[in-house]
Design a protein around this motif. Sequence first.
Motif, mmCIF file in Angstrom:
data_model
loop_
_atom_site.group_PDB
_atom_site.id
_atom_site.type_symbol
_atom_site.label_atom_id
_atom_site.label_comp_id
_atom_site.label_asym_id
_atom_site.label_seq_id
_atom_site.Cartn_x
_atom_site.Cartn_y
_atom_site.Cartn_z
ATOM 1 N N GLU A 90 42.634 36.515 30.587
ATOM 2 C CA GLU A 90 42.633 35.065 30.788
ATOM 3 C C GLU A 90 41.222 34.504 30.624
ATOM 4 O OE1 GLU A 90 45.244 33.054 31.201
ATOM 5 O OE2 GLU A 90 46.597 34.765 31.046
ATOM 6 N N ARG A 134 44.511 41.502 33.540
ATOM 7 C CA ARG A 134 45.036 40.159 33.297
ATOM 8 C C ARG A 134 43.949 39.107 33.481
ATOM 9 N NH1 ARG A 134 50.090 37.605 33.065
ATOM 10 N NH2 ARG A 134 49.640 35.532 32.228
ATOM 11 N N SER A 136 49.661 37.254 26.551
ATOM 12 C CA SER A 136 50.414 37.468 27.782
ATOM 13 C C SER A 136 51.732 36.701 27.712
ATOM 14 C CB SER A 136 49.605 36.991 28.994
ATOM 15 O OG SER A 136 48.398 37.728 29.095
#
Length: 828
Positions: free
Chosen positions: A530, A526, A488
């Motif tokens: 993570e 996302r 990211s």
Amino acid sequence: MSVCRIELLGALRVHCAEREITRFRTQRTGALLGYLALSYPRACIRDHLAEAIWPEAEPESGRRNLRTALSSLRRQLEPPGVEPGSVLVCGRNLVALNPDSVATDVAHFESALRLALKVASTSEKMLAWVEAIETYRGELLPGLSDLWVFGERQRLAGRYFETVERVVDYFERVRDYASALEYAYRAVRADPLRDESHRAVIRLQLAAGHMEAALAYYQEWERVSTRELGSPPAEETRVLVEELGGPTRRARVSLAGPEPDGIARERDCPSLLGRDAAVTLHTLPPADGEPEPLPNDTVTFLLADMVAGEAEGGMRPEPDSALAECRLIAEAELERHGGRELGGDDEGIVAVFTCATSALRCAIVLQQAARERLWPLRVALHTGEVTRVDGSDSHGGPAWRQMRLVLQAGGRVLRAMHAGQILCTEETASLLRRSHCSPAELADLGAYHLAPGSPPERLFQARVDAMPRGAFPPLRAEAIQSPDLPVSLTRFHGRHEEMRRLRQLLTAPDVRLVTLTGPPGIGKTRLALEGAHDLLEAFHGAVWYVSLAEVDDAGDLLDALADALRLDASSGGGTLRQIVAHLAGRRALLVLDNLEQVASEAGPMIAALLARAPRVACLVTSRRTLGMPGEHQIAVNPLPVPAGEEDPQALLRYASVELFLDRAQAVRPDCQVTPVNAPAISELCARLEGIPLALELVAARAGVLTLPQMLERLDGLLDWQAGQGACATERHRSLRAAIDWSYRLLTPELRRVLERLSVVRDGWSLETAQSVCAQDESLSEKECLDLILELKCHSLVMAEESSGEMRFRMLRVLREYASERLRMQGAA
């Protein structure tokens, strides 16, 4: 008060607390900060500042520009929560950086050089010189061509080269040519067209006995100098190689190591030593007398032993006298290479070096001797930090604190090895790669768990031409799979509870399947990434990401998974069988992203995989659950939004505000929450309902729209597009595209219900839904409830308990989309 560090050398950067600032509102704003930092700790007169930064402007215009730029800098350097004036001190006539809380790399560089003049011992001078060299990361304020920059840039560069020359001279005096070359190459990289720096490299290669390498290097520098400067090297440089004479092949060699500026690549560096460097370097005579110890406590340990009973490559078990003979060879090599034996036990050798390259040279010679005698020798190198204390060890050398822990780490490497190998840890490999005279190629073997509870250790194998290149058996340690997760490029905000829950579930031995569900644009992908990065250590790196956005047929699911695992489908045997065989016995995590379009059909395949690979877990992102036994759902909700708060510091506690500011600062670096704009930011985040995709799309306009202008245009939010440079998939380039994806997955009946419910603005009860949806057909309460439940499963409807009954609602953007669809059907 936290220190704000401003870097001017190599690039303009500001480090304040946990923030790094690299972009400013305009280039002139950055130039203003550079001028103030270069003047630090002196204050600057306002009129002088305006004239220096805006030399072409009229005085009044320059003063106005100065006020605007200072205001922008204050917003960046002193955001809410930082006391005004703690970084930037502005008076009526003077402007300065606060010396109580600001530090600069230029001031640190010059301070180190002043210290070198004051101290008496060589080791203290070396410590100060090296500190200055490490601080100088490149020319002053690159990219600025102002007159006030030019003079200082030249002065600081001159002091840098002068300091490098002093360090090179020291290492040359004590005949540590590897370290001397390392610093000489630094000067070459700093200015690839500076003849004096190339002359030092050639001189050091000649001193080390590498005549052919020195001549080849000179020829390459002559070619570059003639092409770039229009003249050959200086006479002093030509004289160094004239007496070598003789025909030689014109080789293309590296001039500056691993820098990309046309004359430097790390892989070319061995050619500077020549093919026989690994053998010839150890024959250099030792320096006369004992050189003064280097001013640091980073040392490299060499550990060697013989593997009883191991006979790889024709090796035989060592005779009783083998280790004693090996010790005699080691003693001579340690003397040549500046090492010191620390002893060990009756089965091994332990030595310490202040230079990693010297340790490797010694290891190569030992391993060559062992191969000639068929000894099953293995050698490990490990670098660590230890602390000198007064007193001596039993061998007359310095006593060391913390040595036991460093040696234990090296011993773990040794126990994992096989006879014939030279392995080093990542710390040692890093030092070897920085040296441009490493006598061996380093092969990355990957990361391993060398002992229960110990952190992973990346290992490298040293290879030289004189050693056989046969394959060794796998190391005696658990290999850690290198992860293949997307990286990211933006910061992650909020989701602390979801991250905690993810880790709790996926580290539990009885949880095999976790599904993240939520509406379009809510941040499921996302969050999954993570979470996967957070779980890398728990799964020993065996984490794979599988994008299923383009998979329309459940039959392609296994093929996509096989591709992510890099399996060869042509080998036959069935895709599922291949996947299971690859994951057999391994604790692994599979991240299956965007599964909603094949969720129903994919369930049996995932169940079969989990049944046949009992240590594998799956993390799924989908707008609906899979409906499988043992599935654990985590609903991904919108980020918390302000409820009318207007205090700047209070707003920063909301993840939605953090996300908006972070993305806005990418296009407008000085964007901050202030007492003036706090109400607008609060309203904006609330109206966007904490949807990450919506927040990002709006924040991307911060460079062309003010906050009030953004609020005025929110009615057209569905069609706001991501910028051309945004790293977004096609269906995340706008909210409309993201919702279209979900809408197409609905049955016609569910589409009609969704459209009709859009007329209810403030949420609804089950009775209201039944009344609204049954306009043209009769729906029982049960049928209505089933349809709403199905919409909820698709993450298009949210349910909340209120006053003893369930209330349902849609996010504003979903309701706008459905209302638009309803009008298109002519049923409004």
